[in-house]
Every structure is written in C-alpha cells, then in structure tokens.
Scaffold this active site. Structure first.
Site, PDB file in Angstrom:
ATOM      1  N   GLU A  29       0.912  -1.294  -0.009  1.00  0.00           N
ATOM      2  CA  GLU A  29       0.024   0.216  -0.089  1.00  0.00           C
ATOM      3  C   GLU A  29       0.999   1.031   0.047  1.00  0.00           C
ATOM      4  OE1 GLU A  29      -2.277  -0.861   3.582  1.00  0.00           O
ATOM      5  OE2 GLU A  29      -2.975  -2.790   2.605  1.00  0.00           O
ATOM      6  N   GLU A  60      -4.322  -6.887   2.806  1.00  0.00           N
ATOM      7  CA  GLU A  60      -3.201  -7.420   3.086  1.00  0.00           C
ATOM      8  C   GLU A  60      -3.182  -8.981   2.823  1.00  0.00           C
ATOM      9  OE1 GLU A  60      -4.731  -5.555   5.059  1.00  0.00           O
ATOM     10  OE2 GLU A  60      -3.767  -3.482   5.134  1.00  0.00           O
ATOM     11  N   GLN A  82       1.668  -2.021   5.757  1.00  0.00           N
ATOM     12  CA  GLN A  82       2.036  -0.678   6.218  1.00  0.00           C
ATOM     13  C   GLN A  82       2.422  -0.490   7.589  1.00  0.00           C
ATOM     14  OE1 GLN A  82      -0.913   2.599   5.446  1.00  0.00           O
ATOM     15  NE2 GLN A  82       0.552   2.729   3.705  1.00  0.00           N
ATOM     16  N   PHE A  83       1.686  -1.298   8.377  1.00  0.00           N
ATOM     17  CA  PHE A  83       1.980  -1.549   9.869  1.00  0.00           C
ATOM     18  C   PHE A  83       1.782  -2.884  10.383  1.00  0.00           C
ATOM     19  CE2 PHE A  83       1.009   3.095   9.449  1.00  0.00           C
ATOM     20  CZ  PHE A  83       1.789   3.758  10.303  1.00  0.00           C
ATOM     21  N   ASP A  85       0.348  -3.831  12.851  1.00  0.00           N
ATOM     22  CA  ASP A  85      -1.164  -4.006  13.348  1.00  0.00           C
ATOM     23  C   ASP A  85      -2.019  -4.344  12.148  1.00  0.00           C
ATOM     24  OD1 ASP A  85      -0.660  -1.758  15.825  1.00  0.00           O
ATOM     25  OD2 ASP A  85       0.574  -1.549  14.064  1.00  0.00           O
ATOM     26  N   TYR A  86      -1.642  -4.112  10.921  1.00  0.00           N
ATOM     27  CA  TYR A  86      -2.633  -4.673   9.719  1.00  0.00           C
ATOM     28  C   TYR A  86      -2.171  -5.716   9.140  1.00  0.00           C
ATOM     29  CZ  TYR A  86      -3.400   0.457  10.435  1.00  0.00           C
ATOM     30  OH  TYR A  86      -3.803   1.671  10.675  1.00  0.00           O
ATOM     31  N   ILE A  87      -1.520  -6.587   9.767  1.00  0.00           N
ATOM     32  CA  ILE A  87      -0.805  -7.615   9.036  1.00  0.00           C
ATOM     33  C   ILE A  87      -1.872  -8.906   9.242  1.00  0.00           C
ATOM     34  CG2 ILE A  87       0.369  -9.108  10.987  1.00  0.00           C
ATOM     35  CD1 ILE A  87       2.554  -9.312   9.002  1.00  0.00           C
ATOM     36  N   PRO A  89      -4.922  -9.510   8.415  1.00  0.00           N
ATOM     37  CA  PRO A  89      -5.941 -10.355   7.366  1.00  0.00           C
ATOM     38  C   PRO A  89      -4.906 -11.171   6.397  1.00  0.00           C
ATOM     39  CG  PRO A  89      -6.426  -7.979   7.423  1.00  0.00           C
ATOM     40  CD  PRO A  89      -5.099  -8.288   8.359  1.00  0.00           C
ATOM     41  N   HIS A 129      -1.241   1.200  15.779  1.00  0.00           N
ATOM     42  CA  HIS A 129       0.006   1.770  14.876  1.00  0.00           C
ATOM     43  C   HIS A 129       1.104   1.061  16.115  1.00  0.00           C
ATOM     44  CE1 HIS A 129      -3.127   3.926  13.147  1.00  0.00           C
ATOM     45  NE2 HIS A 129      -2.562   3.931  12.106  1.00  0.00           N
TER      46      HIS A 129
END
Lengths: 337, 420
Positions: A29, A60, A82-83, A85-87, A89, A129
């Site tokens: 992203e 993701e 990107q973070f 925290d978003y891994i 998915p 984040h």
C-alpha cells in the site's frame, strides 16, 4: 561507506536487490509513486519502473496471497505491510500457505518472499499503529522472523532476507527509523547521524541469520533483547551503573541459542526485554530455553520486562512502553537480590 | 405454521427488517422438484469475440452457456468442433476419474486410507478445462479436480500412493489423501484452507505477465469458498493488474451441508460477481463437456491476448457426499442427485458420441472394463508399498526436512531428541 538512517539503509537494500535481480518485485500500500508512508521505497519506482515497484489495493491478505503465487512461480517478491497492526488479514496466507508451501509440496513449490512491516510504539500510534506481533510468527513452523536494531544491520539483514529461499518476516522497529531511542520521552530525539551503526556500505553485503550481536560487554548481567529495546537496555544499564552483556538477537527464528547460553553461563544473571505483551510473548520462549540450559549457572531468577498485557494505549503510551526508567528499576532490583 | 422467515408486522417501532436465513428448497423426506430451473433449449447466450468488453458478457454471466442438448445433439454458437478422437479422449479421462474415485472410496471403507473425496458428477469441469488449456499452464485446484490429473496423464500409482501415505508418496505422507502437488504436471500444491489458491493464482498470472511468458494460471474454487476474502482479493487484483488468469467457480450446489444460497446470498449468479470487478464472466453448464471446453478455450484465448481474467461459474451438482466423512442423506433428499435436471456429464458425452455414430454401448462397456482393470492393477502396485494400516516405511527424520531449505539448529536438536 555512507551515513544512513534506518529508512535510507532499508531503501538502499531494496535498491541493491532491484538492481541486481530482475525477479525482485516490491509492492504494497502506497509504496509506488509516493514511496511508502515511512518513505522506505521513495524514488524506487522512478528508478526501477512501474512494473518493479507498485501500489496495491488495501488488502493485506491479497498482497501476501499474490506474493505467495509469484514466489512459487520463481520471483522474489518483497512486500510491505504498512503497519504490523494490519498484518492479520494476511495471517492465513503467511501461516497456512507461505510457511508450509515447501513442506506440504515436498519442495516442489517454495515461498522465497520477504514481508517488511513496521513494529513497535513510541510514535503516538495508539493501539492500531504500535503492536509487536513477533511471537505470533515465531510460533509458526516454516517462517523466519528478523528484527534489526540499527541501519547497518537493517541493510545487511534485509538483503539476506530477500536472497533467502524461505519466507522471511522482516520487522522494522519504527521508533528507530530516524535514530536510536533510550526509551525516555523527555530526552530530545537523537538521529543516526554520526553514529557508528549509521555507517552503511552503499553496495551489497549480507548479515547471517541465527547470529546475535553482542551490543555491549559486561560481566554483571546478560540482557537479551531486540529492536528498540536494545537501546533502552544500554541506557538502563548505564543508569543502573552496571556493565552488562547486551545481546541483540536480530534473528528470533532461527535463534542463536548458543550465544545466549554462553553469555548467561558467564554472568549468572539474565533479563529478557521486549516491547510486546508479556503473556506467551517471545520472552517466555527465551526464558524456557535459558532455564533448561543454564539453570545451574543462574544466581537469580530470570526477570522479564515487557509491555503490559493490554492493548497499546494512546494517551498512556509511556506508562505502557517498557522504557529506561522501568528497565533501570528492574536491573537495580535484580542486582540487589 | 408460519415460516420463520415470514415478515411479520413488528410489535413496535418502524424497522420492518427481519433476520433472514436462507434454506435449500428440499430437505430429507421432501420430493425434489427442480422444474423451477429453466433449461434453455435455444442455447443462448451467444459466443462473443474473446476480446469483448467485459461488461458486455452480462448475458453470459447471468444465462447459461450450453452446447450439448440432453438428447446428445448440439446447438448454439459455442460448439468447439472437436474431432471424434478428442471427444473419446475426454470421455476416457472422465470415466477413468470416476473409476479411480470408486476404487479409492471403497479402499477407504476397508481402512486402507484415512480419507477420500470423489468428484462424481463434476468430471467434465476438471477434464474439459484441462484439455482446453496448455499442459504448461499452472492449475490451482481444489480437492475435487482430480480429473485434471487424469487428463494430464499423471501415473495412477503415484496418485494412489499419495492417498495411501505410503513409501511411494513423494509428498512423504505429510498431507491427508487427495491434497496432491504435481508441479511437473502443472498442478499446484492443494491447500486444505479453502479459497487461498485463488489469489495465489492471480499472483502466478501476474508473474507470467511480468516475465512475458505465454503461460496462464487457472484456479478453481467451490461456490462455498467464494465467500472467503481470498476470492475477493483475487477478483480485485486480477482486475487491477489484468492478470492472465481463469478463475473457475465450481457451483456444485453443496458446501458440505450448506446449500449454495448460503454463499450466494441475493447474488444473481456466482459468475455475476465477476462483472462487478470488471471481469469477463461466463456461467456454463458444468455437466456439458463441450460447453466447459468452449468457455475455457475462450477465456484462455482472452487471457493470452492480454484481455485479462475471466470468471467461469460451472453450474453442476455434487452427486455424492463431500468426502468419506460425510453422509449427505442427513441434509438433502436421497433422490436429489437423480432429480438434478442437467444429467450426468459422462452419460451426456457418451450420448453425443453415439449420436455422431462414433461410439456404442459395446465399446463403452469394453472401455469401462479396461479402465477398471487398469485402476485395479495400479492400485495393487501402490498398495504393495504400504497402506495406512501397515507400518509406515517413511523415515521419521524426514518430518524435520523441508520446513526450511536447510534444517536449522533447533530442528536438528528436536530431531536428536526424537532419536532419529
């Protein structure tokens, strides 16, 4: 040699590999034209082309899944989440697919992909984040987990990761992107400029996995840590007035257990630090191994200082973060015992 | 008695919504009646140019592409005009698939293996797809496309050894039966996690395009797993990057015990989902060998000419249980498979060949006998290498290999701890 902060060192590693190997692709992203929210891929699309460095949908699971297919084909995708925290998915594609591809196909298909993602707090990122999910990955068979603490290591380890024939999760402590951090928010931020570990070769070099770095040497205590906590440990040992072996693990999986055992047997005291939540954290694994191998050399119980078992709070970030004050206090208490 | 899904007047307030839970038309004890399913006789929709604007495939996405009538004659624009030898080859692959399935199912019942999954009723989807693409195109299958392996000539003994997890299993007994991986036959490692292969196929297709290679990726999912995020990632990435891919949705009406409406919701068709992403989309009679072949050929040409991905929904019916662990009479009428109005793919192609004067009952029976013997002989050879019921000859140390390229220190320690 050039002076680089960690962002520049990562960018340099990506640039080296994009230049050397046409099978290396970078996507994620905002990594293309814009160059990433932390600027790690800035200028790479312009230099290497739209087909080599490009933006993806906000998905993701899709980013990892597409990379798994490409890697099985024979490319070497280096993707950015990107973070950290978003891994989540992408967790199924990482754990059930990338990590198992070689095993389940008996080597017919492999997953030589690298997943870069920023971790850790200290930038007012709140609970979305700031997370450090390393233990969720070290628990999975078939994936390597790497975390550098400085620009020199970041570049050498990242090139190694991209060249590795297995999937590598490359965690970037975002608080260290611009400079080392002692874990005391009241001290003005320092940069990597002029720092020994900010001296980075411009060309190709690698650092082997499964090799911890002895950050400082001392006989009073062994502090085992990685990422941001390496710098917190150094500041805290100094504040407590002791000389410690500070081991910067760099690679959590595979783990340099021999260096850990050697140091703990030497000092007889061991402290484990991480920013992630405590329960079932990577520290628990370290402590289990240390007691198994070093029990009779220990003069005191092993201590761990970690993030609390709560989400990462925004307003109370410095109460959550296991910073210099908390680690210093723990060292002092341990040395008195 | 009111159906639980009736919309009753709310007791208070203005919100007239009521939780709706769809149910299949028939349950055990009901007499299945599929007269509500229209079987198009005029064989529309037509066959557009493969480079047609994706949105112009709406008639194909909502209609049903067919070639074979139930009486064995053909109609419409999609006839792929295959010669009789190719048709007989397709028939043979489908019959072999069913023959292997029958044998392996009964061997599972005898305790020779832990598990098996048949593809009865769906053989045309796998076999015709495989025959319509190049052997070098990578397929990303589910567990019900064993017909591809028949069409591509993977030795039966190897397939059987995988199911038996014996010393001949080149996957070293690591996966349950039917989760094959056959790279040299263009067959991607099957995951037990449903849907994950769809986006991987798109990644593979993107890699083909990036490298300028001629290959395409051909993925399959059941209709149930289209509900997974991976399916939507696949459609999105396929559309964004114009990947040379075919995304097949095998709508066999049942996802274990859940009927297709649980995944479909109010969607017009599964193919129709592709249009929302700007992908060419076709719904095809999955029991019609010629229609599956023609649609796949069309999509492969579109992909290779730079037209991007096509979504193909294969409208078919799972005639037997989900697996050896499933009993479909617990959730659907026992007679439902026979009531399904699109017939059986093997019988339909056989009927067509007979209409052409290229086949007859005697030859059919002879072929069936020959295939049964071939399967029996292959199975004997495979079983000689062991079954789940005999002591395993797989080296226990192999458990620690191929977790990584090289065995790392901690796994060497664990291997020593296990004593091998």
């Amino acid at each position: 040699m050039a002076q680089m902060n960690m962002i520049e060192a990562i960018r340099s590693a990506l640039d080296v590999k994009l230049s050397q190997d046409p099978d290396v692709l970078i996507f994620g992203e905002d990594v293309g034209y814009f160059g990433g929210v932390f600027r790690c891929t800035a200028g790479l699309q312009e230099k290497h082309g739209l087909h080599r460095v490009f933006d993806t949908p906000i998905a993701e699971g899709g980013i990892v899944g597409a990379a798994v297919g490409m890697a099985a084909f024979g490319l070497r995708p280096c993707i950015e989440i990107q973070f950290a925290d978003y891994i989540y998915p992408g967790y199924d594609q990482i754990c059930s697919e990338a990590a198992r591809m070689r095993y389940r196909s008996a080597g017919e298909f492999t997953s030589p992909l690298t997943i870069r993602t920023p971790v850790g707090g200290g930038i007012h990122g709140g609970q979305t984040h700031s997370q450090s999910p390393e233990a969720l990955f070290t628990h999975i068979a078939g994936i390597k987990t790497i975390i550098p603490s400085n620009p020199y290591d970041a570049k050498g380890l990242l090139i190694k990761a991209i060249e590795d024939n297995d999937p590598v999760l490359f965690l970037e402590p975002k608080r260290l992107y611009n400079g080392p951090f002692e874990g005391d928010p009241n001290i003005p931020a320092v940069s990597w400029a002029g720092h020994e570990l900010g001296e980075v070769p411009e060309g190709h070099y690698t650092i082997d996995f499964e090799k911890a770095r002895l950050h400082t040497q001392g006989s009073a205590l062994t502090i085992i840590c990685y990422g941001t906590m390496v710098w917190v440990a150094e500041a805290a040992a100094k504040a407590a007035g002791i000389e410690a072996d500070i081991l910067d693990l760099r690679s959590l999986m595979p783990l340099d257990l021999d260096s850990i055992i050697k140091s703990v047997k030497k000092t007889g005291r061991c402290m484990v630090l991480h920013e992630a939540t405590r329960t079932s954290g990577f520290g628990a694994e370290l402590i289990a191994e240390i007691q198994e191998h070093c029990f009779y050399a220990l003069e005191a119980p092993i201590v761990r200082v970690t993030g609390w078992d709560t989400p990462y709070p925004h307003a109370l970030e410095w109460e959550y973060f296991p910073g210099k004050a908390r680690v210093t206090k723990a060292i002092t208490k341990m040395m008195e015992g | 008695m009111n159906s639980p899904n009736d919309t009753a007047t709310p007791k208070t307030g203005q919100n007239r919504s009521k939780l709706f839970v769809p149910e299949p038309p028939f349950r055990p004890g009901d007499t299945p009646d599929f007269s509500h399913i229209r079987i198009p006789a005029d064989h529309s929709p037509g066959r557009p140019d493969p480079m047609v604007d994706a949105y112009d495939t709406e008639p194909q996405a909502t209609g049903l592409v067919r070639v074979l009538r139930l009486d064995g004659t053909i109609a419409g624009e999609w006839n792929p005009k295959l010669d009789a030898d190719t048709l007989r080859e397709g028939l043979r692959h489908m019959m072999l698939t069913r023959c292997v399935d029958t044998r392996m199912f009964s061997m599972q019942r005898q305790g020779k293996m832990s598990f098996y999954m048949k593809s009865a009723g769906e053989e045309a989807v796998a076999v015709a797809s495989a025959m319509a693409i190049n052997k070098t195109d990578m397929v990303f299958p589910t567990y019900r496309q064993q017909g591809i392996l028949m069409a591509r000539g993977w030795p039966l003994k190897e397939l059987m050894c995988q199911c038996l997890s014996n010393a001949g299993d080149k996957l070293e007994g690591r996966s349950i039966p039917v989760l094959y991986s056959v790279r040299d036959h263009g067959f991607f490692s099957i995951s037990g996690n449903l849907g994950t292969q769809m986006i991987q196929a798109v990644g593979w297709g993107m890699a083909c395009a990036y490298k300028g290679e001629d290959g395409i990726a051909v993925a399959f999912t059941g209709e149930g797993a289209t509900a997974e995020g991976d399916f939507h990632y696949a459609l999105n990435f396929a559309s964004t990057y114009r990947a040379p891919v075919i995304l097949n949705v095998v709508n066999n009406q049942w996802a274990i015990s859940s009927f297709q409406g649980i995944a479909a919701g109010q969607g017009k068709s599964f193919a129709f989902r592709g249009l929302g992403f700007g992908l060419a989309s076709i719904r095809v009679d999955g029991n019609d060998f010629l229609a599956v072949y023609a649609a796949t050929k069309w999509a492969a040409e579109r992909a290779r000419r730079g037209g991007g991905t096509t979504v193909i929904e294969h409208f078919t019916y799972r005639k037997e249980g989900h697996s050896t662990s499933d009993d479909p009479t617990k959730y659907r009428p026992k007679s439902e498979p026979d009531a399904w109005p699109f017939g059986d793919p093997i019988e339909r192609l056989k009927g067509h060949l007979i209409v052409l004067g290229e086949w007859d009952e005697t030859r059919h029976e002879e072929l069936h006998k020959a295939l049964t013997i071939e399967v029996r002989e292959s199975y004997k050879e495979a079983e000689a290498l062991g079954t789940l019921a005999t002591p395993s000859k797989i080296n226990p140390a192999s458990m620690f290999e191929e977790v990584f390229e090289d065995v790392p220190t901690h796994l060497r320690r664990q291997r020593q701890e296990m004593g091998v």
